[in-house]
Design an enzyme around this catalytic site. Structure first.
Site, PDB file in Angstrom:
ATOM      1  NE  ARG A 128      67.653  80.716  19.077  1.00 14.86           N
ATOM      2  CZ  ARG A 128      68.687  81.558  19.136  1.00 14.86           C
ATOM      3  NH1 ARG A 128      69.089  82.219  18.063  1.00 14.86           N
ATOM      4  NH2 ARG A 128      69.357  81.708  20.253  1.00 14.86           N
ATOM      5  CB  SER A 154      64.409  76.996  23.711  1.00 12.66           C
ATOM      6  OG  SER A 154      65.548  77.223  24.478  1.00 12.66           O
ATOM      7  CD  GLU A 168      64.316  78.370  19.942  1.00  7.93           C
ATOM      8  OE1 GLU A 168      64.134  79.290  20.758  1.00  7.93           O
ATOM      9  OE2 GLU A 168      65.416  77.810  19.780  1.00  7.93           O
TER      10      GLU A 168
HETATM   11  C1  FAD Z   1      69.433  69.724  24.158  1.00  6.80           C
HETATM   12  C2  FAD Z   1      69.191  70.796  23.132  1.00  6.80           C
HETATM   13  C3  FAD Z   1      69.837  72.011  23.253  1.00  6.80           C
HETATM   14  C4  FAD Z   1      69.610  73.029  22.322  1.00  6.80           C
HETATM   15  N1  FAD Z   1      70.264  74.226  22.449  1.00  6.80           N
HETATM   16  C5  FAD Z   1      70.087  75.191  21.535  1.00  6.80           C
HETATM   17  C6  FAD Z   1      70.768  76.453  21.659  1.00  6.80           C
HETATM   18  O1  FAD Z   1      71.552  76.680  22.562  1.00  6.80           O
HETATM   19  N2  FAD Z   1      70.518  77.400  20.721  1.00  6.80           N
HETATM   20  C7  FAD Z   1      69.661  77.188  19.684  1.00  6.80           C
HETATM   21  O2  FAD Z   1      69.478  78.076  18.858  1.00  6.80           O
HETATM   22  N3  FAD Z   1      69.018  76.006  19.529  1.00  6.80           N
HETATM   23  C8  FAD Z   1      69.208  75.009  20.429  1.00  6.80           C
HETATM   24  N4  FAD Z   1      68.535  73.823  20.287  1.00  6.80           N
HETATM   25  C9  FAD Z   1      67.615  73.636  19.150  1.00  6.80           C
HETATM   26  C10 FAD Z   1      68.276  73.010  17.903  1.00  6.80           C
HETATM   27  O3  FAD Z   1      69.434  72.272  18.270  1.00  6.80           O
HETATM   28  C11 FAD Z   1      68.649  74.051  16.855  1.00  6.80           C
HETATM   29  O4  FAD Z   1      67.507  74.726  16.397  1.00  6.80           O
HETATM   30  C12 FAD Z   1      69.366  73.405  15.664  1.00  6.80           C
HETATM   31  O5  FAD Z   1      70.001  74.383  14.875  1.00  6.80           O
HETATM   32  C13 FAD Z   1      68.432  72.593  14.775  1.00  6.80           C
HETATM   33  O6  FAD Z   1      69.226  71.882  13.854  1.00  6.80           O
HETATM   34  P1  FAD Z   1      68.788  70.450  13.324  1.00  6.80           P
HETATM   35  O7  FAD Z   1      69.772  70.006  12.329  1.00  6.80           O
HETATM   36  O8  FAD Z   1      68.561  69.537  14.471  1.00  6.80           O
HETATM   37  O9  FAD Z   1      67.432  70.819  12.615  1.00  6.80           O
HETATM   38  P2  FAD Z   1      66.050  70.033  12.689  1.00  6.80           P
HETATM   39  O10 FAD Z   1      65.553  70.039  14.082  1.00  6.80           O
HETATM   40  O11 FAD Z   1      66.169  68.723  12.023  1.00  6.80           O
HETATM   41  O12 FAD Z   1      65.152  71.001  11.799  1.00  6.80           O
HETATM   42  C14 FAD Z   1      64.867  72.321  12.235  1.00  6.80           C
HETATM   43  C15 FAD Z   1      64.326  73.123  11.040  1.00  6.80           C
HETATM   44  O13 FAD Z   1      65.378  73.290  10.084  1.00  6.80           O
HETATM   45  C16 FAD Z   1      64.969  72.757   8.822  1.00  6.80           C
HETATM   46  N5  FAD Z   1      66.148  72.191   8.164  1.00  6.80           N
HETATM   47  C17 FAD Z   1      67.060  71.322   8.668  1.00  6.80           C
HETATM   48  N6  FAD Z   1      68.016  71.070   7.747  1.00  6.80           N
HETATM   49  C18 FAD Z   1      67.684  71.772   6.633  1.00  6.80           C
HETATM   50  C19 FAD Z   1      68.249  71.923   5.329  1.00  6.80           C
HETATM   51  N7  FAD Z   1      69.376  71.282   4.966  1.00  6.80           N
HETATM   52  N8  FAD Z   1      67.617  72.723   4.438  1.00  6.80           N
HETATM   53  C20 FAD Z   1      66.477  73.380   4.791  1.00  6.80           C
HETATM   54  N9  FAD Z   1      65.892  73.288   5.996  1.00  6.80           N
HETATM   55  C21 FAD Z   1      66.486  72.494   6.910  1.00  6.80           C
HETATM   56  C22 FAD Z   1      63.912  71.713   9.162  1.00  6.80           C
HETATM   57  O14 FAD Z   1      63.084  71.429   8.057  1.00  6.80           O
HETATM   58  C23 FAD Z   1      63.199  72.403  10.303  1.00  6.80           C
HETATM   59  O15 FAD Z   1      62.314  73.378   9.820  1.00  6.80           O
HETATM   60  C24 FAD Z   1      68.735  72.795  21.224  1.00  6.80           C
HETATM   61  C25 FAD Z   1      68.101  71.560  21.097  1.00  6.80           C
HETATM   62  C26 FAD Z   1      68.319  70.558  22.039  1.00  6.80           C
HETATM   63  C27 FAD Z   1      67.636  69.241  21.848  1.00  6.80           C
END
Ligand code: FAD
Length: 297
Positions: free
Chosen positions: A170, A219, A292
């Site tokens: 992560r 998580s 995380e």
């Molecule tokens: C119900 C649920 C289930 C989940 N299951 C999993 C799982 O199975 N495995 C897992 O790893 N995670 C899981 N997650 C966590 C999350 O979905 C992941 O971490 C996901 O990849 C985050 O993507 P996001 O676009 O929502 O990023 P955000 O939450 O919007 O941002 C996360 C980070 O990424 C950065 N970021 C986003 N886009 C960019 C960009 N274009 N350039 C630079 N930085 C950027 C943000 O600034 C921040 O630091 C889950 C979350 C939920 C709510």
């Protein structure tokens, strides 16, 4: 602040409430919220700001916990102009940073490319997935990334090959100020039916173990893989149980590492819950949990 946006074509809102930009549904007002119209627009903003302002990139907001006090700086949300997927050859795809992971997984399935199935279980975007090296069921972004395209603080567009990126659990080692624009991915030639089955199985496994249709950041803590074989949910169960609540912030009964905003939890409620659990686990097991969930405050 207004001067940075003078000649830009995207949509800009000042004093924008971030509450609805994330899965927790928690957040306060940020100085500026910008949706660039296209890459040119984003590059111009980046050149206008340089290092003078703090910027926050918001993907799908599925891993973000945002303060509900005022936040200084600029939030940037990449819109649909950054969500193209294209097929380069039989097994290689390029996807824009705001592409929803599930869409990329479906596109790969339609094109009979395997390796992208796990993306159907992550509710984020490609940009968030790169930053977090997101993954599940023994797959991570690092397994399919070939290179990442990004914008640096000076407005330069870089293409960074996988070999130059250190991926860990992560986490990646790239400058936190980079804005990811897109990534090139490589899978393997597969069969649509087999890929479909795998996606179905992954989704079933996920639904069995984790809550859905709730306000959460997924998580909350990372599994402390270098300190114990136990999963973090077991440590929370052993040290805290599942009945703790601060205001409307509570622990999920189905998966104790998922914290939930039951109704109108404040940032303070969620933060109190996080700190309470972290301290209890430390007292009981000696293990220091790492968050995380990414906090913006
Ligand atoms: C119900 C649920 C289930 C989940 N299951 C999993 C799982 O199975 N495995 C897992 O790893 N995670 C899981 N997650 C966590 C999350 O979905 C992941 O971490 C996901 O990849 C985050 O993507 P996001 O676009 O929502 O990023 P955000 O939450 O919007 O941002 C996360 C980070 O990424 C950065 N970021 C986003 N886009 C960019 C960009 N274009 N350039 C630079 N930085 C950027 C943000 O600034 C921040 O630091 C889950 C979350 C939920 C709510």
């Amino acid at each position: 602040m207004k001067k940075y946006f003078k000649d830009l074509e995207g949509s800009i809102s000042f004093k924008y409430n971030l509450k609805n930009t994330n899965w927790f549904n928690i957040g306060g007002v940020i100085e500026a919220y910008f949706k660039p119209k296209n890459l040119k627009d984003l590059v111009r903003l980046r050149k206008n700001i340089k290092k003078k302002e703090k910027i926050y990139i918001i993907g799908a907001g599925s891993n973000l916990l945002i303060s509900d006090k005022g936040i200084n700086g600029i939030a940037i949300k990449l819109g649909s102009n950054f969500s193209n997927i294209s097929k380069v050859n039989e097994t290689t795809l390029i996807a824009g940073a705001s592409t929803i992971d599930k869409k990329l997984s479906e596109y790969a399935m339609e094109n009979e490319i395997s390796g992208f199935e796990f993306l159907s279980c992550i509710p984020g975007t490609v940009g968030g997935g790169i930053r977090m090296n997101s993954g599940c069921f023994e797959n991570e972004f690092k397994d399919i990334i070939v290179s990442v395209q990004a914008l640096d603080e000076n407005g330069n567009i870089l293409s960074i090959p996988k070999e130059k990126i250190e991926f860990s659990y992560r986490k990646i080692n790239l400058n936190p100020n980079l804005i990811f624009l897109s990534a090139t991915f490589k899978g393997k030639k597969g069969e649509k039916n087999k890929i479909k089955k795998k996606i179905f199985t992954f989704k079933e496994m996920k639904n069995k173990s984790q809550p859905s249709k709730i306000k959460t950041g997924g998580s909350t803590f990372k599994n402390p893989i270098d300190q114990t074989d136990k999963k973090v949910w077991q440590l929370i169960d052993d040290s805290v149980g599942r009945d703790v609540k601060f205001g409307d912030a509570k622990i999920s009964k189905k998966h104790p590492n998922f914290f939930i905003n039951e109704k109108n939890a404040s940032f303070k409620d969620m933060n109190n819950l996080i700190n309470f659990v972290k301290n209890k686990v430390k007292q009981k097991t000696g293990i220091n949990l790492d968050l995380e969930v990414q906090i913006i405050k």
